[in-house]
Structures are given as structure tokens and as C-alpha cells.
Design a protein around this motif. Structure first.
Motif, mmCIF file in Angstrom:
data_model
loop_
_atom_site.group_PDB
_atom_site.id
_atom_site.type_symbol
_atom_site.label_atom_id
_atom_site.label_comp_id
_atom_site.label_asym_id
_atom_site.label_seq_id
_atom_site.Cartn_x
_atom_site.Cartn_y
_atom_site.Cartn_z
ATOM 1 N N PHE A 318 11.105 -33.294 11.915
ATOM 2 C CA PHE A 318 12.341 -32.732 11.076
ATOM 3 C C PHE A 318 13.204 -33.978 10.567
ATOM 4 C CE2 PHE A 318 16.445 -31.115 9.747
ATOM 5 C CZ PHE A 318 15.863 -30.459 8.482
ATOM 6 N N VAL A 319 13.776 -34.591 11.638
ATOM 7 C CA VAL A 319 14.661 -35.729 11.757
ATOM 8 C C VAL A 319 13.795 -36.929 10.809
ATOM 9 C CG1 VAL A 319 16.045 -37.337 12.766
ATOM 10 C CG2 VAL A 319 16.177 -34.740 13.540
ATOM 11 N N LEU A 320 12.825 -37.281 11.436
ATOM 12 C CA LEU A 320 12.114 -38.377 10.560
ATOM 13 C C LEU A 320 11.597 -38.359 9.392
ATOM 14 C CD1 LEU A 320 9.828 -39.408 14.094
ATOM 15 C CD2 LEU A 320 11.718 -40.646 13.078
ATOM 16 N N LYS A 321 11.217 -37.012 8.938
ATOM 17 C CA LYS A 321 10.752 -36.973 7.684
ATOM 18 C C LYS A 321 12.099 -36.754 6.415
ATOM 19 C CE LYS A 321 8.199 -35.483 4.146
ATOM 20 N NZ LYS A 321 7.286 -36.548 3.375
ATOM 21 N N LEU A 322 13.085 -36.078 7.387
ATOM 22 C CA LEU A 322 14.279 -36.343 6.521
ATOM 23 C C LEU A 322 14.853 -37.603 6.092
ATOM 24 C CD1 LEU A 322 16.838 -34.981 5.215
ATOM 25 C CD2 LEU A 322 17.833 -34.874 7.473
ATOM 26 N N ALA A 323 14.927 -38.564 7.231
ATOM 27 C CA ALA A 323 15.144 -39.996 7.031
ATOM 28 C C ALA A 323 14.097 -40.752 6.200
ATOM 29 C CB ALA A 323 15.290 -40.571 8.312
ATOM 30 N N ALA A 324 12.781 -40.420 6.228
ATOM 31 C CA ALA A 324 11.884 -41.081 5.340
ATOM 32 C C ALA A 324 12.199 -40.813 3.802
ATOM 33 C CB ALA A 324 10.528 -40.839 5.909
ATOM 34 N N SER A 325 12.169 -39.413 3.639
ATOM 35 C CA SER A 325 12.388 -38.900 2.501
ATOM 36 C C SER A 325 13.614 -39.731 1.625
ATOM 37 C CB SER A 325 12.239 -37.689 2.078
ATOM 38 O OG SER A 325 11.220 -36.838 2.272
ATOM 39 N N GLY A 332 14.691 -46.337 -4.113
ATOM 40 C CA GLY A 332 14.022 -46.819 -5.344
ATOM 41 C C GLY A 332 12.574 -46.143 -5.651
ATOM 42 N N PHE A 333 12.005 -45.600 -4.827
ATOM 43 C CA PHE A 333 10.608 -45.162 -4.994
ATOM 44 C C PHE A 333 10.747 -44.024 -5.846
ATOM 45 C CE2 PHE A 333 9.633 -47.369 -0.861
ATOM 46 C CZ PHE A 333 8.214 -47.772 -1.280
ATOM 47 N N ARG A 334 9.580 -44.017 -6.778
ATOM 48 C CA ARG A 334 9.619 -42.939 -7.713
ATOM 49 C C ARG A 334 8.891 -41.722 -7.204
ATOM 50 N NH1 ARG A 334 12.525 -42.359 -12.543
ATOM 51 N NH2 ARG A 334 11.903 -44.659 -13.167
ATOM 52 N N GLY A 335 9.485 -40.632 -7.547
ATOM 53 C CA GLY A 335 9.060 -39.418 -7.133
ATOM 54 C C GLY A 335 10.140 -38.272 -6.821
ATOM 55 N N GLY A 336 9.599 -37.205 -6.511
ATOM 56 C CA GLY A 336 10.432 -36.002 -6.112
ATOM 57 C C GLY A 336 10.573 -35.484 -4.751
ATOM 58 N N LEU A 337 11.749 -34.365 -4.581
ATOM 59 C CA LEU A 337 11.537 -33.921 -3.307
ATOM 60 C C LEU A 337 11.088 -32.459 -3.065
ATOM 61 C CD1 LEU A 337 15.200 -34.775 -2.018
ATOM 62 C CD2 LEU A 337 12.871 -35.388 -0.988
ATOM 63 N N PHE A 338 10.289 -31.976 -4.211
ATOM 64 C CA PHE A 338 9.666 -30.669 -4.235
ATOM 65 C C PHE A 338 9.056 -30.389 -3.085
ATOM 66 C CE2 PHE A 338 8.620 -27.066 -7.446
ATOM 67 C CZ PHE A 338 7.970 -26.253 -6.415
ATOM 68 N N PHE A 339 7.918 -31.234 -3.072
ATOM 69 C CA PHE A 339 7.085 -30.642 -1.684
ATOM 70 C C PHE A 339 7.698 -31.230 -0.289
ATOM 71 C CE2 PHE A 339 3.395 -29.912 0.969
ATOM 72 C CZ PHE A 339 2.802 -28.986 0.471
ATOM 73 N N ALA A 340 8.366 -32.329 -0.482
ATOM 74 C CA ALA A 340 9.008 -32.847 0.741
ATOM 75 C C ALA A 340 10.079 -31.987 1.277
ATOM 76 C CB ALA A 340 9.860 -34.149 0.555
ATOM 77 N N SER A 341 10.723 -31.026 0.279
ATOM 78 C CA SER A 341 11.440 -30.053 0.763
ATOM 79 C C SER A 341 11.264 -28.684 1.184
ATOM 80 C CB SER A 341 12.527 -29.673 -0.472
ATOM 81 O OG SER A 341 11.665 -28.890 -1.296
ATOM 82 N N LEU A 342 9.687 -28.472 0.717
ATOM 83 C CA LEU A 342 8.972 -27.360 1.323
ATOM 84 C C LEU A 342 8.764 -27.583 2.650
ATOM 85 C CD1 LEU A 342 6.693 -26.547 -1.590
ATOM 86 C CD2 LEU A 342 8.763 -25.323 -1.090
ATOM 87 N N PHE A 343 8.023 -28.965 3.000
ATOM 88 C CA PHE A 343 7.628 -29.268 4.572
ATOM 89 C C PHE A 343 8.989 -29.181 5.457
ATOM 90 C CE2 PHE A 343 6.478 -33.131 7.093
ATOM 91 C CZ PHE A 343 5.664 -32.160 8.032
ATOM 92 N N LEU A 344 10.118 -29.962 4.892
ATOM 93 C CA LEU A 344 11.158 -29.948 5.509
ATOM 94 C C LEU A 344 11.864 -28.626 5.806
ATOM 95 C CD1 LEU A 344 13.172 -32.845 3.726
ATOM 96 C CD2 LEU A 344 12.396 -32.846 6.196
ATOM 97 N N GLY A 345 11.751 -27.637 5.018
ATOM 98 C CA GLY A 345 12.184 -26.305 4.890
ATOM 99 C C GLY A 345 11.342 -25.583 6.221
ATOM 100 N N ALA A 346 9.946 -25.847 6.033
ATOM 101 C CA ALA A 346 9.231 -25.170 6.997
ATOM 102 C C ALA A 346 9.570 -25.542 8.580
ATOM 103 C CB ALA A 346 7.814 -25.513 6.679
ATOM 104 N N LEU A 347 9.563 -26.893 8.654
ATOM 105 C CA LEU A 347 10.367 -27.479 9.849
ATOM 106 C C LEU A 347 11.456 -26.832 10.357
ATOM 107 C CD1 LEU A 347 9.232 -31.257 9.284
ATOM 108 C CD2 LEU A 347 7.858 -29.467 10.672
ATOM 109 N N LEU A 348 12.616 -26.711 9.459
ATOM 110 C CA LEU A 348 13.623 -26.319 9.817
ATOM 111 C C LEU A 348 13.625 -24.630 10.321
ATOM 112 C CD1 LEU A 348 16.678 -26.383 9.767
ATOM 113 C CD2 LEU A 348 16.728 -25.480 7.534
#
Length: 583
Positions: A318-325, A332-348
Motif C-alpha cells: 500500500f505504501v509503495l503503490k501510494l508513493a509510486a502513483s 508529469g506522467f499522463r494518466g489517472g488514478l481511477f484504477f490505482a485508487s481501486l487497488f489502493l482502496g482494496a489494500l487499505l
């Protein structure tokens, strides 16, 4: 030699022939539904193609086997692969330099397009964002493809709607259909896609919107599902409401962290073209620890549901994915947090279930259920749209017993974010750019309804230095209601009410400048209706002068509060009729 506008003439003739040949096309609602179905199919095909191309990049760069996911790998095949995010960042930086030299404007996304521009989107902007998003995710940056999905679906829909010269509100609806189809295709969740279109892109639910948006979402639904969760008991509702609050708090922390990293790059005076390269190096190093932090996290999310990891492992991911996102987006990478937030939420959710098992074993929270609740509550804070996320949980799990607690936790998260932070990530970036929009609700008409378009230019002015007696002689009672007092060069001094000056008992030698009202309250042509109304309220005036700017204050015209409110009411009623489908 053919005329320059011949293609437009032929297009208009073809449209007229089609409408006259097929009477059903005169029914506007049917046309919108048919076009929505077409938009959904196009969006579904494009989403599938983009996903396949990114998976091919993962196969070539990271040796991901067919059917596998980058973030589901236990380790990278070679330490050299940790450099690929940096290479992707370098390519993205080069694209930034190229776009800067070509003087491209900031791309407009679906939410901004519907809120400010009546759904008008540029295909050039669309393909730029799609390309940058695929580079970002394909080279392993910790971002998802959802931003590119919704951009391409909405961009194609906007172009199609404008090709048929549809009305402003119809263009907005089709833009929402494109986004809805893209999300539905990405998650195999038509209800989720539909409510994503309603809540985030169109900005409102209405009877007129349901048929086209649902048609687009169903037509585009192509992907997989998550299933097989146990039932939920009523005694577990309270802990999950607490988890909803924790998800909202975590989403606020994520947004602050992304902004903090952006500010760090600015303070270090690192050029925007170099930032993705630096961010890619850091993300690649994190990928050496666990590939679950790379890309959007589709494979890692499925693995979390399929396997039961120890609490320290889940917390560290969770901590590493939060930092990476945060680093990926902040650099400046182009993209969103939609699926990343789902993954982070599942870990939380899994971390929460593990902590509760140690602190209060009697609650007996199932980690899989906690993962679903955490997934939706954190995503609500980041993406917005509690109903969107509730339907995602419903359609992903096919478990109706989860719907109530997921909706309750999502609402708790949404309320916390709204009351303490005020924005979702979808609108937070607009706030950082100085915009005030909080959703895709159409407020562009308020900007076009400005003081310059409503003011009267035939305003009567008079020299502010003349006496009261001279004023009464020059402006007889009944010849005008108000006159603007000006100095040399039409510089504003104040408003003179004719009736009041004729009834004034002071000495006739008094300069009218002393009797002028609203000396410090003026309007400028660029003010929108909301700002002008606030100025009228503060001044307590029924009419105010319009000046060129606040410094020189050269008089251009006059605006009355009654005319302002009448025009505002007319536009508000028009917007209401568009939303309700009254035409």
C-alpha cells in the motif's frame, strides 16, 4: 476551381437528404440514442485496442506472459527492466518539448469540456493524451489507462456530435456517453460506466439522459469481473462505515501528496520535460521491490483477491503503490488514478481488516469484503461519484448484499472529502490551475453571459464639475432617470440620480460631484453574471456604470440590476429545460 467551402456544402446536403429520406431521424431523442449506441461500440473497440497494445508493450519490455499482468509478477526478470519507467519518462519529456515548440494548448478533458465548452473537444488533444497515457502505462509508470479511455471515447463522441451539428446539450450528453462506454468497457460494468457518465461528465441525472447513456454503456461493455465474496452481516456495518471515513481521508492524503511532489519539482526548478525521466527512475526502483506498484494494478488487484498475504506485506505494498502513483503523476506522467485508487482502496481494506482482527477479533471482518468496501470508498474520494463506485462493487461482485454497506461507506467518504477538502482528484487539478469548477455541470453559459453583452451603451454622461443649478438646467426632471458623472476623458466619477438631485435642498452652487453615488462600485465588461450580481449586492445599487478597466475607469455603458437578473433567469430557465429534456 472548386470553392473552399464545398465539403461543408456537400455535408449539409447529405445530412438533409438523410433526414428527408428517413423520417425517424426527425425524432431527436431516437437519433441521440442511435448515436450513443455507435459511440459505445467505438469506445469499446478503442478501449480493447489500447489495452491490447499496452499489454503487448508489457510483453516486450517486461516479459509478461500472454494473459498475465505486469503488476501480478512476483519480481522483475532483470534489474535492467527497472529502467523502463525512466525511459518512458524520457520519451514523455521529449513529447512535452515537441508540444511546447508547436505551441499546443493544454488539452481539454471530458469534465472540463462539458463544464466550460459545451462538450467541444479536439481530436488532436485526444490523440495526444491517448499516446502519452499509453507511453506512461506501457513503460510501467504507476498510472492507469482510464484517462486515455475516457478521453478517446468522449473525444470521438464530441467530434461525431459536432459533425451532425447537434445542440449544445446533445453534444454534452454524447460526450458523457463516450466516457460511460469507455469505463463500461474497461470494467465490464455497464451500470458503473453509466453512472460515471452521469455523475462526473454530464453532471446530472435526468430522464432525457438515461436512454443514450445506458445504451452507450451496454454497447461498450466488454471486459472481465471479480466474483465469489462471502455475505455480510449487519453487525459489521459500523466498522465498514469507519473504513469509509478512512478511505476518504486516504484519498485526501493522496491528492495532497501529488500536489506536494509537483511543488517540489517546481521549487527545484526542474524543467517539465525532465521531470518524467526523474520520476521514472524512482518508480523503476520501487518496481525492484515489487512489480505490483507498476502500471495501473489490474493484475495486482486480482491477485490481492485471490491470495491471503500477511498484514505487513499488504501494508508495505500500500505504501509503495501510494508513493509510486503520487510520484508518477507529480512528475508529469499522463494518466489517472481511477484504477490505482481501486487497488489502493482494496489494500487499505485488507489492512483495516487485519488491524480489526487483532484489536477486536469479535468483529470477524472478512478481508475480501473489507477490500471491496475500501476499494470503493477510497476511489469515491479520488474520482468522485459514490453511485458510480457502488455500482462497480455491485457489478464486480454480483452480490446484492454488499450494495447497502458499500453505498453507505461511499457516501461517508464523499461527505468527508466534500466538507473538509472540497474536491475530488477529477476537479482538484482544475482548482490548481485557477478554475472554480467542481463538476462537469455546464457553467460555460455563465461565462459567456457577461456584463459587456448585457450593458446599455447609450448612456448619458455629464461633467462632474458643474454645479447643481447648472445640472438642473441641462437635465430637466423627467428627461432621464440617471446620468453618469465623468471627468475629462470620460473617467468615471459616480452615478447621479436625476430625481434626487432635483429634490435636493442644498445650495445650487454645490458641485454635482459631491452628490454622486456609487463612486467605488463599477463593473467591467469581462465580469460574468455571478460576479456582477455580487457587486450589485455589495453596493446596494439598482444600476452601475460599466468602465473599461478598474484603473482608468473610462465609462463604456450602464447596466441595471433588473436587466441583469432577467437575463440570468432566462438563461437559467433555458439550462433547466435542456437538462429536463423539454427542448
Amino acid at each position: 476551381m472548386p470553392a473552399i467551402n464545398e465539403p461543408q456544402v456537400y455535408a449539409r446536403r447529405l445530412r438533409a437528404v438523410l433526414i428527408n429520406s428517413i423520417p425517424v431521424l426527425e425524432a431527436r431523442g431516437i437519433v441521440i440514442v442511435l448515436m450513443a449506441g455507435m459511440v459505445g461500440m467505438i469506445a469499446g473497440a478503442l478501449v480493447t485496442g489500447m489495452s491490447a497494445l499496452v499489454q503487448a508493450m508489457h510483453f516486450l519490455l517486461f516479459d509478461v506472459q500472454p494473459g498475465g499482468r505486469l503488476s501480478a509478477m512476483f519480481s522483475l526478470a532483470s534489474p535492467v527492466q527497472a529502467m523502463f519507467p525512466a525511459i518512458g519518462g524520457l520519451l514523455l519529456g521529449l513529447s512535452v518539448i515537441w508540444l511546447r515548440r508547436r505551441k499546443f494548448r493544454t488539452p481539454v478533458d471530458p469534465i472540463e469540456a462539458n463544464a466550460l465548452y459545451g462538450g467541444r473537444m479536439s481530436l488532436t488533444d485526444t490523440f495526444i493524451i491517448v499516446g502519452q497515457t499509453m507511453i506512461s502505462s506501457g513503460f510501467g509508470a504507476s498510472v492507469g489507462l482510464e484517462a486515455g479511455y475516457t478521453q478517446v471515447g468522449s473525444g470521438i463522441a464530441s467530434r461525431l456530435a459536432r459533425a451532425f451539428r447537434l445542440r449544445r446539450n446533445d453534444v454534452r450528453i454524447l460526450v458523457g456517453c463516450g466516457a460511460a462506454g469507455a469505463i463500461a468497457a474497461a470494467f465490464d460494468a455497464p451500470l458503473t460506466g453509466a453512472f460515471y457518465g452521469f455523475e462526473l461528465v454530464i453532471g446530472i441525472y435526468s430522464v432525457a439522459n438515461v436512454a443514450p447513456v445506458m445504451t452507450a454503456a451496454i454497447a461498450a461493455s466488454l471486459t472481465a469481473e471479480i466474483s465469489g465474496l462471502p455475505t455480510l452481516t449487519a453487525s459489521q456495518y459500523v466498522p465498514f462505515l469507519l473504513l469509509g471515513l478512512l478511505g476518504g481521508a486516504a484519498s485526501i492524503a493522496i491528492m495532497h501528496l501529488v500536489s506536494l511532489i509537483e511543488r517540489v519539482f517546481v521549487r527545484l526548478a526542474i524543467d517539465a520535460s525532465v521531470r518524467p525521466f526523474i520520476g521514472g527512475i524512482v518508480v523503476g526502483l520501487l518496481g525492484l521491490v515489487t512489480p505490483q506498484v507498476l502500471s495501473s494494478g489490474h493484475g495486482a488487484l486480482h491477485r490481492e483477491f485471490a491470495m491471503n498475504y500477511a498484514l505487513p506485506v499488504v501494508a508495505s505494498v500500500f505504501v509503495l503503490k501510494l508513493a509510486a502513483s503520487a510520484i508518477s503523476l507529480g512528475s508529469g506522467f499522463r494518466g489517472g488514478l481511477f484504477f490505482a485508487s481501486l487497488f489502493l482502496g482494496a489494500l487499505l481494506g485488507k489492512v483495516f481488516a487485519g488491524v480489526m482482527a487483532m484489536a477486536a477479533p469479535s468483529t470477524a471482518l472478512d478481508p475480501a469484503v473489507a477490500a471491496v468496501v475500501g476499494m470503493t470508498s477510497l476511489a469515491v474520494g479520488v474520482v468522485g461519484g459514490p453511485l458510480t463506485m457502488t455500482f462497480l462493487a455491485l457489478e464486480s461482485t454480483r452480490d446484492l448484499t454488499l450494495t447497502g454497506v458499500v453505498l453507505a461507506a461511499s457516501i461517508m467518504s464523499a461527505i468527508l472529502v466534500r466538507e473538509t477538502f472540497g474536491y475530488s482528484f477529477s476537479t482538484w487539478r482544475f482548482h490548481l490551475r485557477g478554475e472554480t469548477i467542481r463538476s462537469a455541470h455546464d457553467v460555460g453559459w455563465m461565462r459567456s453571459l457577461n456584463v459587456g453583452s448585457m450593458m446599455r451603451k447609450d448612456v448619458r454622461t455629464i461633467d462632474a464639475s458643474i454645479t447643481l443649478a447648472e445640472f438642473r438646467k441641462e437635465i430637466p426632471l423627467g428627461s432621464a432617470q440617471r446620468v453618469i458623472a465623468v471627468e475629462e476623458g470620460r473617467h468615471y466619477v459616480g452615478v447621479l440620480l436625476v430625481a434626487e438631485l432635483h429634490s435636493d435642498l442644498s445650495d445650487g452652487e454645490t458641485p454635482v460631484q459631491a452628490l454622486a453615488q456609487f463612486k467605488d462600485a463599477v463593473l467591467v465588461p469581462s465580469m460574468n453574471v455571478q460576479s456582477a450580481a455580487e457587486t450589485f449586492q455589495r453596493a446596494g445599487a439598482e444600476e452601475l456604470a460599466v468602465v473599461e478597466d478598474f484603473d482608468d475607469r473610462i465609462v463604456l455603458g450602464l447596466l441595471t440590476e433588473s436587466h441583469l437578473m432577467r437575463r440570468y433567469a432566462e438563461e437559467l430557465d433555458k439550462a433547466r429545460r435542456d437538462l429536463s429534456g423539454e427542448g
